[in-house]
Design a protein around this motif. Structure first.
Motif, PDB file in Angstrom:
ATOM      1  N   ALA A  82     -35.022  15.363  47.643  1.00  0.00           N
ATOM      2  CA  ALA A  82     -33.785  15.665  48.361  1.00  0.00           C
ATOM      3  C   ALA A  82     -32.766  14.547  48.167  1.00  0.00           C
ATOM      4  N   VAL A  83     -33.224  13.294  48.220  1.00  0.00           N
ATOM      5  CA  VAL A  83     -32.317  12.161  48.018  1.00  0.00           C
ATOM      6  C   VAL A  83     -31.735  12.199  46.612  1.00  0.00           C
ATOM      7  N   ARG A  84     -32.553  12.553  45.636  1.00  0.00           N
ATOM      8  CA  ARG A  84     -32.061  12.630  44.254  1.00  0.00           C
ATOM      9  C   ARG A  84     -30.940  13.662  44.134  1.00  0.00           C
TER      10      ARG A  84
ATOM     11  N   GLY B  77     -35.735  22.430  57.286  1.00  0.00           N
ATOM     12  CA  GLY B  77     -36.997  21.698  57.298  1.00  0.00           C
ATOM     13  C   GLY B  77     -37.594  21.715  58.686  1.00  0.00           C
ATOM     14  N   PRO B  78     -38.885  21.440  58.810  1.00  0.00           N
ATOM     15  CA  PRO B  78     -39.544  21.456  60.120  1.00  0.00           C
ATOM     16  C   PRO B  78     -39.034  20.339  61.015  1.00  0.00           C
ATOM     17  N   PRO B  79     -39.278  20.436  62.328  1.00  0.00           N
ATOM     18  CA  PRO B  79     -38.865  19.364  63.245  1.00  0.00           C
ATOM     19  C   PRO B  79     -39.416  18.015  62.788  1.00  0.00           C
ATOM     20  N   GLY B  80     -38.546  17.011  62.794  1.00  0.00           N
ATOM     21  CA  GLY B  80     -38.977  15.672  62.405  1.00  0.00           C
ATOM     22  C   GLY B  80     -38.854  15.371  60.934  1.00  0.00           C
ATOM     23  N   SER B  81     -38.467  16.371  60.139  1.00  0.00           N
ATOM     24  CA  SER B  81     -38.365  16.144  58.692  1.00  0.00           C
ATOM     25  C   SER B  81     -37.148  15.305  58.324  1.00  0.00           C
ATOM     26  N   GLY B  82     -36.211  15.175  59.250  1.00  0.00           N
ATOM     27  CA  GLY B  82     -35.046  14.324  58.993  1.00  0.00           C
ATOM     28  C   GLY B  82     -33.837  15.068  58.482  1.00  0.00           C
ATOM     29  N   ARG B  83     -33.666  16.319  58.931  1.00  0.00           N
ATOM     30  CA  ARG B  83     -32.519  17.113  58.474  1.00  0.00           C
ATOM     31  C   ARG B  83     -31.196  16.413  58.783  1.00  0.00           C
ATOM     32  N   SER B  84     -31.012  16.051  60.053  1.00  0.00           N
ATOM     33  CA  SER B  84     -29.737  15.448  60.443  1.00  0.00           C
ATOM     34  C   SER B  84     -29.562  14.061  59.851  1.00  0.00           C
ATOM     35  N   VAL B  85     -30.658  13.328  59.672  1.00  0.00           N
ATOM     36  CA  VAL B  85     -30.567  12.000  59.050  1.00  0.00           C
ATOM     37  C   VAL B  85     -30.103  12.128  57.598  1.00  0.00           C
ATOM     38  N   ALA B  86     -30.690  13.089  56.886  1.00  0.00           N
ATOM     39  CA  ALA B  86     -30.282  13.319  55.495  1.00  0.00           C
ATOM     40  C   ALA B  86     -28.811  13.744  55.425  1.00  0.00           C
ATOM     41  N   ALA B  87     -28.386  14.600  56.363  1.00  0.00           N
ATOM     42  CA  ALA B  87     -26.995  15.065  56.367  1.00  0.00           C
ATOM     43  C   ALA B  87     -26.031  13.915  56.671  1.00  0.00           C
ATOM     44  N   ARG B  88     -26.369  13.060  57.625  1.00  0.00           N
ATOM     45  CA  ARG B  88     -25.511  11.914  57.939  1.00  0.00           C
ATOM     46  C   ARG B  88     -25.449  10.938  56.762  1.00  0.00           C
ATOM     47  N   SER B  89     -26.580  10.739  56.107  1.00  0.00           N
ATOM     48  CA  SER B  89     -26.596   9.842  54.953  1.00  0.00           C
ATOM     49  C   SER B  89     -25.717  10.394  53.834  1.00  0.00           C
ATOM     50  N   PHE B  90     -25.771  11.714  53.640  1.00  0.00           N
ATOM     51  CA  PHE B  90     -24.939  12.350  52.620  1.00  0.00           C
ATOM     52  C   PHE B  90     -23.457  12.230  52.987  1.00  0.00           C
TER      53      PHE B  90
ATOM     54  N   LEU C 186     -24.629  21.839  57.387  1.00  0.00           N
ATOM     55  CA  LEU C 186     -25.310  22.530  58.490  1.00  0.00           C
ATOM     56  C   LEU C 186     -26.792  22.172  58.479  1.00  0.00           C
ATOM     57  N   CYS C 187     -27.371  21.998  59.662  1.00  0.00           N
ATOM     58  CA  CYS C 187     -28.794  21.682  59.785  1.00  0.00           C
ATOM     59  C   CYS C 187     -29.470  22.759  60.629  1.00  0.00           C
ATOM     60  N   ALA C 188     -30.619  23.248  60.162  1.00  0.00           N
ATOM     61  CA  ALA C 188     -31.351  24.280  60.901  1.00  0.00           C
ATOM     62  C   ALA C 188     -32.827  24.217  60.510  1.00  0.00           C
ATOM     63  N   PRO C 189     -33.725  24.723  61.377  1.00  0.00           N
ATOM     64  CA  PRO C 189     -35.149  24.677  61.059  1.00  0.00           C
ATOM     65  C   PRO C 189     -35.521  25.417  59.777  1.00  0.00           C
ATOM     66  N   SER C 190     -34.835  26.522  59.507  1.00  0.00           N
ATOM     67  CA  SER C 190     -35.099  27.276  58.280  1.00  0.00           C
ATOM     68  C   SER C 190     -33.853  28.057  57.909  1.00  0.00           C
TER      69      SER C 190
ATOM     70  N   LEU D 218     -36.217  20.382  53.157  1.00  0.00           N
ATOM     71  CA  LEU D 218     -36.967  19.151  53.330  1.00  0.00           C
ATOM     72  C   LEU D 218     -38.377  19.474  53.796  1.00  0.00           C
ATOM     73  N   GLY D 219     -39.339  18.663  53.393  1.00  0.00           N
ATOM     74  CA  GLY D 219     -40.717  18.862  53.800  1.00  0.00           C
ATOM     75  C   GLY D 219     -41.111  17.894  54.908  1.00  0.00           C
ATOM     76  N   THR D 220     -42.339  18.031  55.382  1.00  0.00           N
ATOM     77  CA  THR D 220     -42.858  17.117  56.396  1.00  0.00           C
ATOM     78  C   THR D 220     -43.226  15.796  55.736  1.00  0.00           C
ATOM     79  N   PRO D 221     -42.679  14.674  56.200  1.00  0.00           N
ATOM     80  CA  PRO D 221     -43.014  13.383  55.592  1.00  0.00           C
ATOM     81  C   PRO D 221     -44.501  13.072  55.764  1.00  0.00           C
ATOM     82  N   SER D 222     -45.076  12.384  54.804  1.00  0.00           N
ATOM     83  CA  SER D 222     -46.486  12.008  54.902  1.00  0.00           C
ATOM     84  C   SER D 222     -46.664  10.887  55.917  1.00  0.00           C
ATOM     85  N   PRO D 223     -47.854  10.781  56.518  1.00  0.00           N
ATOM     86  CA  PRO D 223     -48.106   9.662  57.446  1.00  0.00           C
ATOM     87  C   PRO D 223     -47.857   8.299  56.804  1.00  0.00           C
ATOM     88  N   ALA D 224     -48.194   8.168  55.517  1.00  0.00           N
ATOM     89  CA  ALA D 224     -47.983   6.883  54.834  1.00  0.00           C
ATOM     90  C   ALA D 224     -46.499   6.531  54.768  1.00  0.00           C
TER      91      ALA D 224
END
Length: 405
Positions: free
Chosen positions: A19-21, A52-65, A162-166, A185-191
C-alpha cells in the motif's frame, strides 16, 4: 516482497508495504502533475477508498498520503515528515486538508454539503485541496448523494480520501466506490506491530510482543493495552466471563459488568471533552455578558446548547457501542481459540496468554457447544448494529454463553 518504507510519514503505516508503494508512486505522480511534468499514467486519481479490517491503519495511511500530497520537502520521496506541510497535514491542522471524523453514529447531509462547498475551492497554501473522511460507512443516504456529486465532477486540484471497513455496498455505495481507486489494507502481523511499538513508542520488547500478540492485529489497541492499566483490566474482566459462568445466578452480574464497563469507558472519553465544548460555546455566545443585546444572545445560546447536547449524546452512544464491541471481539476470539484447541488446529491463538483457560474450556465443552457460544457473540454484535438496547442484547448473550445453547 516490497520493502517497507520506515521514514517520514510512512513510518506510521504499519505492515502495509505494498500500500505504501502504491501511495508513494501516486504522490510522486501528483507532484509531477502540479509542477507541469509528465507522470506515470494511472498512478494518481482524484478519489481513493481505503479499506481494511479494524486496526489495519486505514485512516493513518490516508493521513500519510494527504501529507505526502502537500509535502514541500523531498521531491523524490514525498512525505518527508519534517516540513511544515507534512506535520500539519498529519496533525489535521493544514489549511488545505479537511479531516472528517464522525463523532456520532452517522455523517449528516448538512455536514457533507458544507464540506463539498469547501472542497470546491482552490487550495490556499498547499498543492491540493484534500478531503479525508474517516468512517465513510457512516454516511447517511443523503450525505452519500451529496458526496457523489462532488466525486463525479471534482475540481482539478481536489482529492477525496475515503476510509471504510470494506467496499461492500452496505459500507460504501456502488456508485461512489466505482469512482474511487480502491486500496485494500490487510491485518498487520504481530511482528510488525511489535516493531513499531518498540521503535516508535519506546516500549520494551517483551511488553511490545505481548501487546502485539493479543491485540487482534489492531495497532491502536496494542498501544492502549501496552500503556493503559485500565485497558488491560477491562480485557482481563471480559476474558474471565467464559469460565466464570458456573451458575445461572452469574449471568446478570456478568452482563451488568460488561455494560457498566462500556458506559464507564464512554464517560471517561467524553466527559472532559463535553465540558470543554460546553464552556467554549457559552463563551462564544456571550455567557456572563451584560448590556444591550444580552437577552437575545442568551436565548440563542440555549438553542445552540441543545444542539451541542444532542451531538454529545450521539457521540457518547457511539463510544459506548465501540467499547462494547471491543469486548465482544475479545470474547469471540476466546471461543475461536477453544475450537482450535478442540480440533488440535495448528494456528496462532487470539489470546495466547490465556492458553491454559482455553484448554480448560475445550475440556469442559463439546465443539458444538463452543461454536454455539461463538455464534451467540456474533449475533449480539449484529443486534447492537440494529440498535437493540445494549443491556437487553448483552443479557441474551451471556445467557447463551452460560447454557451453550
Amino acid at each position: 516482497m516490497t520493502p517497507a518504507v520506515t521514514t517520514g510519514v510512512w513510518a506510521d503505516v504499519v505492515g502495509q508495504p505494498e500500500a505504501v508503494r502504491v501511495l508513494l508512486e501516486a504522490a510522486r505522480a501528483a507532484l509531477h502533475f502540479t509542477s507541469g511534468r509528465s507522470a506515470a499514467p494511472g498512478a494518481m486519481t482524484h478519489a481513493w477508498l481505503f479499506t481494511g479490517p479494524p486496526g489495519s491503519g486505514r485512516s493513518v495511511a490516508a493521513r500519510s498520503f494527504a501529507a505526502a500530497l502537500q509535502c514541500t520537502g523531498d521531491a523524490e520521496e514525498p512525505g518527508c515528515g519534517e516540513c511544515s506541510a507534512c506535520r500539519t497535514a498529519v496533525a489535521g491542522t493544514h489549511a488545505d486538508v479537511r479531516v472528517v471524523v464522525p463523532e456520532g453514529l452517522s455523517i449528516s447531509v448538512s455536514e457533507m454539503r458544507s464540506l463539498v462547498q469547501v472542497a470546491a475551492r482552490r487550495p490556499t497554501t498547499g498543492r491540493w485541496q484534500v478531503v479525508l473522511i474517516e468512517d465513510a460507512d457512516r454516511l447517511t443516504e443523503g450525505a452519500a448523494n451529496a458526496l457523489l456529486k462532488a466525486v463525479e465532477e471534482p475540481p482539478a486540484r481536489t482529492v477525496f480520501l475515503l476510509c471504510a471497513p470494506s467496499d461492500h455496498p452496505d459500507d460504501v455505495s456502488v456508485t461512489i466506490r466505482s469512482r474511487c481507486r480502491v486500496l485494500s489494507l490487510g491485518t498487520p502481523s504481530p511482528a510488525a506491530i511489535a516493531d513499531v511499538l518498540h521503535r516508535r513508542d519506546g516500549l520494551d520488547p517483551q511488553t511490545a510482543e505481548w501487546a502485539a500478540s493479543v491485540c487482534g492485529g489492531h495497532v491502536g489497541r496494542a498501544r492502549r493495552l501496552a500503556t493503559d492499566d485500565e485497558a488491560r483490566r477491562r480485557r482481563e474482566s471480559v476474558l474471565r466471563i467464559p469460565l466464570g459462568l458456573r451458575r445461572f445466578a452469574d449471568v446478570f452480574p456478568a452482563s451488568d459488568d460488561l455494560v457498566r464497563s462500556a458506559e464507564s469507558e464512554a464517560k471517561t472519553v467524553s466527559g472532559t471533552l463535553d465540558e470543554a465544548e460546553r464552556e467554549a460555546l457559552q463563551t462564544a455566545m456571550g455567557a456572563g455578558g451584560t448590556g444591550k443585546g444580552t437577552a437575545s444572545a442568551t436565548r440563542g445560546a440555549k438553542g445552540a446548547l441543545k444542539d451541542l447536547e444532542r451531538r454529545q449524546k450521539s457521540r457518547a452512544t457511539r463510544t459506548q457501542r465501540d467499547a462494547l464491541d471491543r469486548a465482544l471481539v475479545d470474547l469471540a476470539g476466546f471461543y475461536r481459540d477453544v475450537l482450535l484447541a478442540a480440533f488440535g488446529a495448528d494456528a496462532p491463538l487470539a489470546h495466547p496468554d490465556k492458553a491454559e483457560d482455553v484448554r480448560a474450556a475445550a475440556g469442559q465443552w463439546t465443539p458444538e457447544s463452543a461454536l454455539r457460544r461463538l455464534e451467540a457473540v456474533l449475533a449480539c454484535r449484529e443486534a447492537l448494529d440494529m440498535n437493540v438496547k445494549p443491556r437487553i442484547a448483552v443479557e441474551a448473550l451471556v445467557t447463551a454463553l452460560h447454557t451453550g445453547r
